[in-house]
Design an enzyme around this catalytic site. Structure first.
Site, short mmCIF file in Angstrom:
data_model
loop_
_atom_site.label_atom_id
_atom_site.label_comp_id
_atom_site.label_asym_id
_atom_site.label_seq_id
_atom_site.Cartn_x
_atom_site.Cartn_y
_atom_site.Cartn_z
N ILE A 1 7.66 4.69 9.30
CA ILE A 1 9.43 4.11 9.06
C ILE A 1 10.09 4.08 9.94
O ILE A 1 10.25 4.92 10.93
CB ILE A 1 10.33 5.20 8.09
CG1 ILE A 1 9.18 5.25 6.53
CG2 ILE A 1 11.40 5.17 7.44
CD1 ILE A 1 9.69 4.70 5.57
N LEU A 2 11.14 3.27 10.40
CA LEU A 2 11.92 3.37 11.60
C LEU A 2 12.91 4.31 11.48
O LEU A 2 13.67 3.35 10.41
CB LEU A 2 12.08 2.04 12.21
CG LEU A 2 10.67 1.32 12.74
CD1 LEU A 2 11.53 -0.49 13.41
CD2 LEU A 2 9.80 1.45 13.90
N ASN B 1 10.48 -8.40 10.44
CA ASN B 1 9.41 -7.64 9.09
C ASN B 1 8.36 -8.62 9.02
O ASN B 1 9.41 -9.75 8.24
CB ASN B 1 10.05 -6.55 8.75
CG ASN B 1 9.03 -5.76 7.74
OD1 ASN B 1 7.93 -5.35 8.30
ND2 ASN B 1 9.52 -5.53 6.47
N HIS C 1 6.87 -8.83 5.01
CA HIS C 1 6.48 -8.39 3.23
C HIS C 1 5.99 -8.82 3.07
O HIS C 1 6.50 -10.69 1.84
CB HIS C 1 8.41 -7.42 3.08
CG HIS C 1 8.45 -6.70 1.88
ND1 HIS C 1 7.49 -5.78 1.91
CD2 HIS C 1 7.94 -7.40 0.80
CE1 HIS C 1 7.50 -4.72 0.65
NE2 HIS C 1 7.76 -6.32 -0.53
C1 GAR Z 1 0.28 -7.31 5.21
O1 GAR Z 1 0.28 -7.94 4.23
C2 GAR Z 1 2.11 -7.14 5.50
O2 GAR Z 1 2.12 -8.10 4.98
C3 GAR Z 1 2.16 -5.91 5.11
O3 GAR Z 1 1.21 -5.29 5.02
C4 GAR Z 1 0.26 -6.12 5.54
C5 GAR Z 1 -0.38 -5.80 7.09
O4 GAR Z 1 -2.02 -7.03 7.40
N1 GAR Z 1 3.14 -4.94 4.78
C6 GAR Z 1 3.71 -4.30 4.69
O5 GAR Z 1 3.98 -3.92 3.21
C7 GAR Z 1 5.24 -3.44 4.60
N2 GAR Z 1 6.27 -3.43 3.98
P1 GAR Z 1 -2.56 -7.52 8.50
O6 GAR Z 1 -2.90 -5.64 9.20
O7 GAR Z 1 -3.51 -7.48 8.05
O8 GAR Z 1 -1.02 -7.88 8.87
#
Ligand code: GAR
Length: 208
Positions: free
Chosen positions: A93-94, A108, A110
């Site tokens: 968390i930032l 970001n 999501h």
């Molecule tokens: C991705 O699906 C991203 O959207 C999610 O984590 C995964 C990271 O994958 N992020 C979140 O859930 C943030 N709330 P990666 O390391 O392979 O890019």
């Protein structure tokens, strides 16, 4: 040329999508200058090293308080002269300090269509588990600016992805990544680097 600093925690497939976009000349106006990980073992760090990108590690647990961590992360990002910060699977968390130091300069990704399946506790596979539990037929991904409301900042781009009966969270996660995240994150970054995103309160106007 805008300096892009990418924050990661895990596998780094979104970072890879950014690196690939840069390789294809799709990030005109910006350059990935540093990758910062919250986890020293993140595979994302290897991806950065393989592509000759500088890396840093900063762990929340090495600081006594959120404030101290925030202070250190803000100083690190300012020291890198970052114009844009990208949260590409960054799971820490930032705090207010970082967010206010880089207002409308943190993007970001999501893995859902905000405002569905977002907010505190919704990250990674959890998001897809909840979407499947709810039985939605469409989910997707959202690229947005970060403000003090978790997953609540101005939306830049969204892309819908079909949910199929019998999907597991892993299968759905992969489809959302392939069809949405890896496309809209580089696109949002490119738009930012070309000064094509205008923020009006909580809405964005894409100047194309
Ligand atoms: C991705 O699906 C991203 O959207 C999610 O984590 C995964 C990271 O994958 N992020 C979140 O859930 C943030 N709330 P990666 O390391 O392979 O890019």
């Amino acid at each position: 040329m805008k300096k892009i600093v990418v924050l990661v925690s895990g596998g780094g497939t979104n970072l890879q999508a950014l690196i690939d976009a840069q390789g294809k000349g799709e990030l005109t106006g910006g350059s990935i200058t540093c990758v910062v990980s919250s986890n020293p073992n993140a595979y994302a760090l290897k991806r950065a090293e393989q592509n000759g990108i500088e890396t840093e590690v900063i762990r929340r647990r090495d600081f006594d308080s959120q404030d101290q961590y925030d202070e250190a992360l803000t100083a690190l990002l300012k020291g890198k002269d970052a114009d844009l910060i990208v949260l590409a699977g960054f799971m820490t968390i930032l705090g207010k300090k970082v967010i206010s130091a880089f207002e409308n300069r943190i993007i970001n990704i999501h893995p859902a269509l905000i405002p569905s399946f977002c907010g505190e506790g919704y990250y990674g596979l959890r998001v897809h588990e909840e979407a499947l539990k709810k039985g939605v037929k469409v989910t997707g991904a959202t690229a947005h600016f970060v403000n003090e409301v978790c997953d609540g900042g101005p939306i830049i781009l969204q892309k819908a992805v079909e949910v199929r009966f019998g999907d597991t969270p892993e299968v759905l996660q992969k489809r959302v990544m392939e069809q949405a995240e890896w496309k809209i994150l580089p696109k949002a970054v490119a738009l930012f680097c070309e000064d094509k995103i205008k923020v009006h309160g909580n809405c964005t106007e894409i100047l194309e």
